[in-house]
Design a protein around this motif. Structure first.
Motif, PDB file in Angstrom:
ATOM      1  N   GLU A  86      71.580  46.115  53.299  1.00  0.00           N
ATOM      2  CA  GLU A  86      71.033  46.536  51.997  1.00  0.00           C
ATOM      3  C   GLU A  86      69.622  47.101  52.155  1.00  0.00           C
ATOM      4  N   LYS A  87      68.836  46.476  53.014  1.00  0.00           N
ATOM      5  CA  LYS A  87      67.465  46.946  53.231  1.00  0.00           C
ATOM      6  C   LYS A  87      67.459  48.284  53.963  1.00  0.00           C
ATOM      7  N   ILE A  88      68.446  48.479  54.816  1.00  0.00           N
ATOM      8  CA  ILE A  88      68.570  49.762  55.501  1.00  0.00           C
ATOM      9  C   ILE A  88      68.871  50.865  54.488  1.00  0.00           C
ATOM     10  N   LEU A  89      69.769  50.585  53.548  1.00  0.00           N
ATOM     11  CA  LEU A  89      70.095  51.575  52.514  1.00  0.00           C
ATOM     12  C   LEU A  89      68.874  51.881  51.649  1.00  0.00           C
ATOM     13  N   GLN A  95      63.098  57.113  52.339  1.00  0.00           N
ATOM     14  CA  GLN A  95      62.665  58.090  53.327  1.00  0.00           C
ATOM     15  C   GLN A  95      63.305  59.469  53.136  1.00  0.00           C
ATOM     16  N   TYR A  96      64.487  59.482  52.541  1.00  0.00           N
ATOM     17  CA  TYR A  96      65.215  60.740  52.394  1.00  0.00           C
ATOM     18  C   TYR A  96      65.695  60.926  50.953  1.00  0.00           C
ATOM     19  N   PRO A  97      64.748  60.990  50.009  1.00  0.00           N
ATOM     20  CA  PRO A  97      65.150  61.156  48.599  1.00  0.00           C
ATOM     21  C   PRO A  97      65.814  62.511  48.377  1.00  0.00           C
ATOM     22  N   ASN A  98      66.795  62.503  47.487  1.00  0.00           N
ATOM     23  CA  ASN A  98      67.517  63.731  47.124  1.00  0.00           C
ATOM     24  C   ASN A  98      68.253  64.365  48.304  1.00  0.00           C
ATOM     25  N   GLN A  99      68.573  63.558  49.310  1.00  0.00           N
ATOM     26  CA  GLN A  99      69.343  64.035  50.442  1.00  0.00           C
ATOM     27  C   GLN A  99      70.531  63.098  50.665  1.00  0.00           C
ATOM     28  N   LYS A 100      71.466  63.553  51.487  1.00  0.00           N
ATOM     29  CA  LYS A 100      72.640  62.745  51.800  1.00  0.00           C
ATOM     30  C   LYS A 100      72.542  62.307  53.253  1.00  0.00           C
ATOM     31  N   VAL A 101      72.652  61.012  53.477  1.00  0.00           N
ATOM     32  CA  VAL A 101      72.396  60.487  54.814  1.00  0.00           C
ATOM     33  C   VAL A 101      73.540  59.601  55.308  1.00  0.00           C
ATOM     34  N   GLY A 123      79.807  48.273  58.454  1.00  0.00           N
ATOM     35  CA  GLY A 123      79.171  49.342  57.686  1.00  0.00           C
ATOM     36  C   GLY A 123      78.948  48.947  56.241  1.00  0.00           C
ATOM     37  N   LEU A 124      78.108  49.732  55.558  1.00  0.00           N
ATOM     38  CA  LEU A 124      77.844  49.449  54.142  1.00  0.00           C
ATOM     39  C   LEU A 124      77.353  50.716  53.446  1.00  0.00           C
ATOM     40  N   SER A 125      77.748  50.839  52.187  1.00  0.00           N
ATOM     41  CA  SER A 125      77.232  51.891  51.311  1.00  0.00           C
ATOM     42  C   SER A 125      77.450  51.434  49.882  1.00  0.00           C
ATOM     43  N   ASN A 126      76.748  52.046  48.964  1.00  0.00           N
ATOM     44  CA  ASN A 126      76.923  51.740  47.549  1.00  0.00           C
ATOM     45  C   ASN A 126      77.753  52.842  46.903  1.00  0.00           C
ATOM     46  N   ILE A 127      78.724  52.455  46.101  1.00  0.00           N
ATOM     47  CA  ILE A 127      79.610  53.431  45.481  1.00  0.00           C
ATOM     48  C   ILE A 127      78.821  54.441  44.639  1.00  0.00           C
ATOM     49  N   GLY A 128      79.048  55.701  44.939  1.00  0.00           N
ATOM     50  CA  GLY A 128      78.387  56.761  44.192  1.00  0.00           C
ATOM     51  C   GLY A 128      77.005  57.134  44.689  1.00  0.00           C
ATOM     52  N   LYS A 129      76.532  56.489  45.753  1.00  0.00           N
ATOM     53  CA  LYS A 129      75.215  56.781  46.314  1.00  0.00           C
ATOM     54  C   LYS A 129      75.389  57.457  47.678  1.00  0.00           C
ATOM     55  N   PRO A 130      74.643  58.527  47.949  1.00  0.00           N
ATOM     56  CA  PRO A 130      74.862  59.313  49.177  1.00  0.00           C
ATOM     57  C   PRO A 130      74.176  58.766  50.427  1.00  0.00           C
ATOM     58  N   TYR A 131      74.160  57.450  50.558  1.00  0.00           N
ATOM     59  CA  TYR A 131      73.540  56.823  51.730  1.00  0.00           C
ATOM     60  C   TYR A 131      74.495  55.785  52.309  1.00  0.00           C
ATOM     61  N   HIS A 157      82.908  55.764  50.064  1.00  0.00           N
ATOM     62  CA  HIS A 157      82.308  54.961  48.991  1.00  0.00           C
ATOM     63  C   HIS A 157      81.188  55.748  48.316  1.00  0.00           C
ATOM     64  N   GLY A 158      80.392  56.424  49.134  1.00  0.00           N
ATOM     65  CA  GLY A 158      79.295  57.214  48.588  1.00  0.00           C
ATOM     66  C   GLY A 158      79.769  58.312  47.660  1.00  0.00           C
ATOM     67  N   LEU A 159      80.990  58.785  47.895  1.00  0.00           N
ATOM     68  CA  LEU A 159      81.583  59.834  47.056  1.00  0.00           C
ATOM     69  C   LEU A 159      82.276  59.252  45.825  1.00  0.00           C
TER      70      LEU A 159
END
Length: 199
Positions: A86-89, A95-101, A123-131, A157-159
């Motif tokens: 979670e802290k990595i996300l 660090q990379y606002p408005n970008q997809k990582v 792995g981990l990501s938040n649904i709807g978030k591009p990280y 998940h990001g999508l």
């Protein structure tokens, strides 16, 4: 004077017709550029990053730019050398606002799960978030194939995709933390999940 007025009226009428034609002419929908950062976050080891990169790009039809960075120390879980996903996300978003990582790391990552503060995950990501972050730490063989699958799953998940509930083979199935479950799934989404992305 009347002649001038008549000319002006004709010009105005012509201009109005042009404006109406432009307004009523259907325009092609604009397509957002599918560009991602492929972030090698304290990434090292035997896995062939180029192969993983190509698999991800071909699957989603995207372009990725490789960037290297060091794992933020404040993401440390102080538990067997693990890092909180979670802290990595949070770090990626800062660090990379408005970008997809799409972050790949060799570090072991964990999250709050099953009553534990630091449950090891791939792995981990938040649904709807591009990280997203995917780790190769727990993968001991067939690294490129399995890491690609984990990363593709997390990007899904990001999508906006949740875990797939269909009875068909799909890479969006919940692996339940088991590498064996990831191995069983093909590098593809079922029709339901694919249609949700396209829609």
């Amino acid at each position: 004077m009347k002649k001038i007025t008549k000319v002006l009226l004709i010009a105005s009428f012509t201009a109005l017709i042009v404006l109406l034609v432009v307004a009523l002419t259907p325009t092609k929908p604009t397509t957002a550029k599918k560009e991602y950062i492929l972030l090698l976050l304290s990434f090292s080891g035997e896995a062939n990053v180029k192969q993983v990169q190509q698999t991800i790009e071909q699957f989603y039809g995207i372009k990725t730019t490789v960037v290297k960075a060091t794992m933020p120390e404040d993401a440390s879980a102080h538990d067997r050398g693990r890092y909180k996903a979670e802290k990595i996300l949070d770090y990626l978003q800062q660090q990379y606002p408005n970008q997809k990582v799409i972050a790949l790391t060799s570090k072991d990552i964990c999250t709050n799960m099953n009553g534990q503060d630091c449950w090891g995950i791939l792995g981990l990501s938040n649904i709807g978030k591009p990280y997203s972050v995917s780790s190769v730490s727990r993968i001991k063989s067939d690294m490129e194939n399995l890491l690609s699958k984990v990363a593709i799953h997390e990007v899904g998940h990001g999508l906006g995709l949740s875990h797939c509930k269909s009875g068909n083979p799909c890479l969006m199935k919940d692996a339940a933390g088991k590498i064996a479950n990831i191995k069983q799934q093909p590098v593809k989404f079922c029709k339901d999940c694919s249609s949700l992305i396209k829609g």
